[in-house]
Structures are given as structure tokens and as C-alpha cells.
Write a protein that holds these residues in place. Structure first.
Motif, short mmCIF file in Angstrom:
data_model
loop_
_atom_site.label_atom_id
_atom_site.label_comp_id
_atom_site.label_asym_id
_atom_site.label_seq_id
_atom_site.Cartn_x
_atom_site.Cartn_y
_atom_site.Cartn_z
N GLU A 7 -31.02 40.94 37.70
CA GLU A 7 -30.78 41.92 38.75
C GLU A 7 -29.32 41.95 39.19
N ILE A 8 -28.49 41.13 38.60
CA ILE A 8 -27.05 41.20 38.89
C ILE A 8 -26.53 42.58 38.51
N GLU A 9 -27.07 43.14 37.44
CA GLU A 9 -26.62 44.45 36.96
C GLU A 9 -27.01 45.60 37.90
N THR A 10 -27.75 45.30 38.94
CA THR A 10 -28.12 46.33 39.91
C THR A 10 -27.16 46.38 41.09
N LEU A 11 -26.20 45.47 41.12
CA LEU A 11 -25.34 45.32 42.29
C LEU A 11 -24.00 46.03 42.14
N GLN A 12 -23.47 46.45 43.27
CA GLN A 12 -22.12 46.99 43.34
C GLN A 12 -21.46 46.33 44.56
N ILE A 13 -20.33 45.65 44.34
CA ILE A 13 -19.72 44.80 45.35
C ILE A 13 -18.23 45.11 45.48
N GLU A 14 -17.71 45.00 46.69
CA GLU A 14 -16.28 45.15 46.94
C GLU A 14 -15.53 44.02 46.24
N LEU A 15 -14.44 44.33 45.57
CA LEU A 15 -13.72 43.42 44.68
C LEU A 15 -13.33 42.10 45.33
N ASP A 16 -12.70 42.12 46.49
CA ASP A 16 -12.24 40.86 47.08
C ASP A 16 -13.40 39.94 47.44
N ARG A 17 -14.49 40.49 47.95
CA ARG A 17 -15.68 39.68 48.24
C ARG A 17 -16.26 39.11 46.94
N GLY A 66 -4.89 47.19 42.91
CA GLY A 66 -4.58 47.32 44.32
C GLY A 66 -5.63 46.69 45.23
N HIS A 67 -6.59 45.99 44.66
CA HIS A 67 -7.68 45.35 45.40
C HIS A 67 -8.43 46.36 46.28
N ASP A 68 -8.61 47.55 45.73
CA ASP A 68 -9.29 48.61 46.46
C ASP A 68 -10.33 49.23 45.53
N ALA A 69 -11.40 48.46 45.25
CA ALA A 69 -12.41 48.94 44.30
C ALA A 69 -13.75 48.30 44.60
N ASP A 70 -14.81 49.06 44.38
CA ASP A 70 -16.17 48.53 44.37
C ASP A 70 -16.55 48.34 42.91
N ILE A 71 -17.08 47.17 42.58
CA ILE A 71 -17.36 46.80 41.20
C ILE A 71 -18.86 46.88 40.92
N LYS A 72 -19.22 47.63 39.90
CA LYS A 72 -20.59 47.70 39.39
C LYS A 72 -20.71 46.63 38.33
N LEU A 73 -21.61 45.68 38.53
CA LEU A 73 -21.74 44.55 37.61
C LEU A 73 -22.64 44.90 36.42
N LEU A 74 -22.38 44.23 35.31
CA LEU A 74 -23.13 44.43 34.06
C LEU A 74 -23.98 43.21 33.75
N THR A 75 -24.82 43.30 32.75
CA THR A 75 -25.70 42.21 32.33
C THR A 75 -24.87 41.00 31.91
N PRO A 76 -25.15 39.82 32.48
CA PRO A 76 -24.41 38.60 32.11
C PRO A 76 -24.66 38.20 30.66
N LEU A 77 -23.65 37.54 30.10
CA LEU A 77 -23.69 37.10 28.70
C LEU A 77 -23.35 35.61 28.60
N LEU A 78 -23.86 34.97 27.54
CA LEU A 78 -23.47 33.62 27.19
C LEU A 78 -22.97 33.65 25.76
N GLY A 79 -21.78 33.10 25.55
CA GLY A 79 -21.20 33.11 24.22
C GLY A 79 -20.69 31.74 23.83
N LYS A 80 -20.54 31.54 22.52
CA LYS A 80 -20.02 30.29 21.98
C LYS A 80 -18.63 30.53 21.42
N TYR A 81 -17.72 29.61 21.72
CA TYR A 81 -16.34 29.72 21.27
C TYR A 81 -16.19 29.11 19.88
N TYR A 82 -15.52 29.86 19.01
CA TYR A 82 -15.20 29.39 17.66
C TYR A 82 -13.69 29.48 17.48
N TYR A 83 -13.06 28.35 17.22
CA TYR A 83 -11.63 28.34 16.96
C TYR A 83 -11.40 28.82 15.54
#
Length: 119
Positions: A7-17, A66-83
Motif C-alpha cells: 500500500e506504499i504505492e497508494t501514498l502521495q507525500i510532501e517531499l521534505d516530510r 526546490g523542495h516543493d513537490a508532492d511525491i507519488k510513491l511506487l511499488t518497493p523493490l529488492l535487488g541484488k548488487y553484482y560487481y
């Protein structure tokens, strides 16, 4: 790996918060932004490798620089790092169960805190 139904992807939050709350949970934006998009990462290093929990978002109006934006969040991801190639988020990746459980707990805590300020 995609964490569906957080449900994170349902949220829209002010950037600084959003920056403050994500930082409290170890998710750092650092230089990962442009004028319309942001990315928060939390790094996990364990015996199985290096992994990143990622939450991205975008703004349809406003200015991230400019720290003047509301952010719509997307589906969280988990990834593995490969050098030296970078992080892979594909469905073919395998992730330790203890790491997946830790990420689920982090995401639940992030959602709980963010949902309080969007009500």
C-alpha cells in the motif's frame, strides 16, 4: 523482487516530510533524484551478498530540486548488487528469506508512519 500490496504505492507525500521519514528507516535519497523523480535506498550487506531495498517516486507537479513537490510513491523493490554491473531486480533473483522478512518489516513501518500524515 517487487513487494506487492504494501500500500506504499497508494501514498502521495510532501517531499521534505518523506525525506525525514525515509531517513528514520534507513532509506536514503542522497543524490538519487532529478526534477521529477526520487529514489530511496537501504543497503543490506550479509554473507549472501549486497542487497538494496528501493522505494522510488515521482511528482506530477512541483520541483524536487526546490523542495516543493508532492511525491507519488511506487511499488518497493529488492535487488541484488553484482560487481561491476550494478543492481538486478529481476524475478529470477533469489533472496534470503531473513532479508525478505526484514524488508517487509521495514516497509510496514514506513507505511504505518507515512499513512498517519496522509490522513
Amino acid at each position: 523482487m517487487r513487494f506487492e500490496n504494501t500500500e506504499i504505492e497508494t501514498l502521495q507525500i510532501e517531499l521534505d516530510r518523506l525525506d525525514d521519514i525515509m531517513k528514520e528507516h534507513g532509506l536514503i535519497r542522497a543524490g538519487q533524484w532529478d526534477w521529477e523523480r526520487v529514489t530511496y535506498d537501504r543497503k543490506f550487506e550479509n554473507r549472501e551478498g549486497t542487497f538494496y531495498l528501493r522505494i522510488s517516486g515521482f511528482t506530477e507537479n512541483g520541483d524536487i530540486g526546490g523542495h516543493d513537490a508532492d511525491i507519488k510513491l511506487l511499488t518497493p523493490l529488492l535487488g541484488k548488487y553484482y560487481y561491476p554491473h550494478g543492481v538486478e531486480y529481476g524475478e529470477d533473483e533469489e533472496f534470503p528469506e531473513h532479508l525478505v522478512q526484514t524488508c517487509e518489516k521495514v516497509l510496514a513501518a514506513v507505511y504505518a508512519e507515512l499513512s498517519l500524515i496522509t490522513e
